[in-house]
Design a protein around this motif. Sequence first.
Motif, PDB file in Angstrom:
ATOM      1  N   ALA A  76       0.831  -1.204   0.000  1.00 56.44           N
ATOM      2  CA  ALA A  76       0.000   0.000   0.000  1.00 56.44           C
ATOM      3  C   ALA A  76       0.869   1.260   0.000  1.00 56.44           C
ATOM      4  CB  ALA A  76      -0.939  -0.005   1.201  1.00 56.44           C
ATOM      5  N   GLU A  77       1.955   1.247   0.762  1.00 57.91           N
ATOM      6  CA  GLU A  77       2.856   2.400   0.783  1.00 57.91           C
ATOM      7  C   GLU A  77       3.501   2.627  -0.575  1.00 57.91           C
ATOM      8  OE1 GLU A  77       5.644   1.700   3.947  1.00 57.91           O
ATOM      9  OE2 GLU A  77       4.044   1.576   5.432  1.00 57.91           O
ATOM     10  N   ARG A  78       3.910   1.550  -1.224  1.00 56.54           N
ATOM     11  CA  ARG A  78       4.531   1.678  -2.554  1.00 56.54           C
ATOM     12  C   ARG A  78       3.525   2.195  -3.566  1.00 56.54           C
ATOM     13  NH1 ARG A  78       9.444  -1.439  -2.327  1.00 56.54           N
ATOM     14  NH2 ARG A  78      10.074  -1.000  -0.198  1.00 56.54           N
ATOM     15  N   LYS A  79       2.287   1.708  -3.500  1.00 53.90           N
ATOM     16  CA  LYS A  79       1.254   2.190  -4.426  1.00 53.90           C
ATOM     17  C   LYS A  79       0.995   3.676  -4.216  1.00 53.90           C
ATOM     18  CE  LYS A  79      -1.456  -1.911  -5.449  1.00 53.90           C
ATOM     19  NZ  LYS A  79      -2.792  -2.537  -5.350  1.00 53.90           N
ATOM     20  N   GLU A  83       1.489   6.726  -6.965  1.00 54.46           N
ATOM     21  CA  GLU A  83       0.371   7.556  -7.402  1.00 54.46           C
ATOM     22  C   GLU A  83       0.730   9.038  -7.375  1.00 54.46           C
ATOM     23  OE1 GLU A  83      -2.849   6.390  -4.881  1.00 54.46           O
ATOM     24  OE2 GLU A  83      -3.176   4.525  -5.994  1.00 54.46           O
ATOM     25  N   ARG A  84       1.653   9.418  -6.507  1.00 59.89           N
ATOM     26  CA  ARG A  84       2.072  10.811  -6.425  1.00 59.89           C
ATOM     27  C   ARG A  84       3.033  11.193  -7.537  1.00 59.89           C
ATOM     28  NH1 ARG A  84       2.198   9.438  -0.792  1.00 59.89           N
ATOM     29  NH2 ARG A  84       4.420   9.051  -0.930  1.00 59.89           N
ATOM     30  N   GLN A  85       3.623  10.193  -8.180  1.00 57.93           N
ATOM     31  CA  GLN A  85       4.586  10.438  -9.244  1.00 57.93           C
ATOM     32  C   GLN A  85       3.912  10.265 -10.608  1.00 57.93           C
ATOM     33  OE1 GLN A  85       7.638   7.560  -8.600  1.00 57.93           O
ATOM     34  NE2 GLN A  85       8.371   8.488  -6.736  1.00 57.93           N
TER      35      GLN A  85
END
Length: 91
Positions: A76-79, A83-85
């Motif tokens: 979830a942290e990686r997703k 998403e911010r990039q």
Amino acid sequence: MSAVAISSARDRLLDAIKREFMPLRFASEMLARASEKTPRAAQNWLAGKNAPDAEALINLMAACNSIADEVNALVAERKAARERQACPGSD
């Protein structure tokens, strides 16, 4: 993905395994059973020398909710970070 992020994921996984199994009297044997690997492999994970392979990790996630929760939190942290990039090919 940076080397820091990869080592952090590895460290968090190994910490979750240690939290779950180190308090047990026969930790490496119980971990080996849950992962369907050898006690020696489990000892190496508990010592932080190696991390489980994909098959062992899936078996551990199926056997231990706390380990599954930690892995799912990492995903979830990686997703969220991705998403911010902007996607490199979207220009």
